[in-house]
Design an enzyme around this catalytic site. Structure first.
Site, mmCIF file in Angstrom:
data_model
loop_
_atom_site.group_PDB
_atom_site.id
_atom_site.type_symbol
_atom_site.label_atom_id
_atom_site.label_comp_id
_atom_site.label_asym_id
_atom_site.label_seq_id
_atom_site.Cartn_x
_atom_site.Cartn_y
_atom_site.Cartn_z
ATOM 1 C CB SER A 134 -6.196 -44.206 5.562
ATOM 2 O OG SER A 134 -6.727 -45.406 5.015
ATOM 3 C CG ASP B 214 -0.639 -50.500 6.472
ATOM 4 O OD1 ASP B 214 -1.254 -50.772 5.418
ATOM 5 O OD2 ASP B 214 -0.865 -49.459 7.134
ATOM 6 C CG HIS C 280 -2.948 -47.797 4.267
ATOM 7 N ND1 HIS C 280 -2.904 -48.228 5.578
ATOM 8 C CD2 HIS C 280 -4.127 -47.142 4.129
ATOM 9 C CE1 HIS C 280 -3.998 -47.830 6.210
ATOM 10 N NE2 HIS C 280 -4.765 -47.168 5.345
#
Length: 358
Positions: free
Chosen positions: A32, A314, A317
């Site tokens: 991610s 968040d 990340h």
């Protein structure tokens, strides 16, 4: 077919004459931290194609796990590309493939089972299979596999894997048995052994300039601080991560010895993220639903106003600023410890001769 080959040749010549990118193509493998939309249509909780993700990206939410650009994007800009590599999920049989593809997938890992509790993800083994699909498409566009491989020999490959093998595997004993089967040292060895085989497969497909991103200080991310009810970095997690990084740095030496016509380099994200995090707040910028184990942003809730003051968007990340600062040091090392044996700039600008496999 002849028409395709002529057009491809003109495209490559114009790129060279007009002072195009530092490499003709740029491929991204990872999770991610580098994903730019491959998870959007998957049945998974690891998706970021909704606001407030992408709030600062020109086209809004795209699947990037940040408020704006991610590290892959900033590196593309540093390399001189005027566009970002398309996600494999939407890549078409066209000339955009000549400049590279992004295969990264949120929650993916080196191990096939990593992140499975979140839903479907494109683990590294599957990303390599997807790359073979692109190689076949390039061979069709360029007239032969030999021509495609000569093209691929000159590309930059960025691989950022391993974070989820800890966050969404080893550090979740309630869902995965890995921490019961292996000590931290044994687990790092198991991961590196599998990673070595996967990177060998990447080399066999034509990769010759490969930047391997090490793991950051996972023990300092908001998710770990929350789980351990502490304001201080979780030392046991960081020690486990560093075992992986130490093995990865050694693997770079091993691969460079084994494949003298290639150049692998290690990007020290542990050291880079440590230095950057000291100057920025390490609390999440967006509103995170604490009841959701993914630790992602609550859909459509407004994020913090001063996003440039935060390292994390968040619970996992980085913000766009955090991604920018990390990519800058990966591309052009600020300290000698940032990269080994060289940063990405020196990797792509090197004069190493490339030898085609027969």
């Amino acid at each position: 077919m002849e028409c395709y080959v002529v057009i491809i040749t003109i495209f490559l010549v114009l790129n060279l004459v007009e002072g195009g990118p530092q490499v003709p193509c740029y491929f991204i493998f990872g999770d991610s931290l580098l994903d730019n939309g491959n998870n959007n249509e998957l049945k998974t909780a690891a998706r970021a194609n909704y606001l407030p993700y992408g709030i600062d990206f020109p086209s809004g939410p795209t699947g990037r796990f940040s408020n704006g650009r991610n590290m892959a994007d900033f590196l593309a800009e540093k390399l001189g590309f005027d566009r970002y590599s398309p996600p494999f999920a939407s890549a078409k049989l066209g000339y955009e493939l000549l400049q590279g593809v992004n295969y990264a997938s949120g929650s993916a890992g080196i191990r096939n089972d990593t992140g499975s509790h979140l839903g479907y993800r494109i683990y590294l083994g599957k990303q390599l299979e997807n790359h073979k699909v692109i190689i076949n498409r390039l061979a069709y566009l360029m007239g032969s596999r030999t021509s495609a491989k000569k093209h691929l020999n000159k590309c930059l490959y960025v691989v950022g894997m391993g974070s989820n093998d800890y966050i969404n595997n080893y550090l979740m004993p309630e869902k995965y048995a890995s921490s019961l089967l292996y000590t931290p040292s044994q687990y790092a060895t198991v991961l590196i052994d599998q990673y070595s085989q996967q990177l060998t497969e990447l080399y066999e497909g034509g990769a010759r300039k490969i930047a391997l991103f090490g793991l950051s200080q996972i023990g300092c991310i908001p998710d770990q601080l929350k789980k351990h009810s502490t304001l201080l970095c979780v030392d046991s997690t960081n020690k486990a991560v560093q075992l992986f990084n130490q093995h990865l740095k050694t693997l770079v030496d091993d691969l460079n010895t084994k494949f003298p016509d290639a150049q692998f380099t290690y990007i020290n994200m542990y050291g880079i993220s440590s230095a950057i995090a000291l100057t920025l707040l390490n609390t999440p910028c967006c509103q995170v639903n604490e009841a959701i184990p993914e630790g992602q942003c609550i859909p459509r809730k407004s994020p913090c106003f001063l996003r440039a003051a935060h390292f994390f968007y968040d619970n996992f990340h980085p913000t766009e600023l955090g991604n920018s600062l990390s990519a800058n040091r990966a591309y052009s090392a600020l300290l000698p410890s940032d990269a080994y044996p060289m940063d990405i700039h020196h990797l792509v600008m090197g004069n190493k001769m490339y030898v085609d496999d027969q």
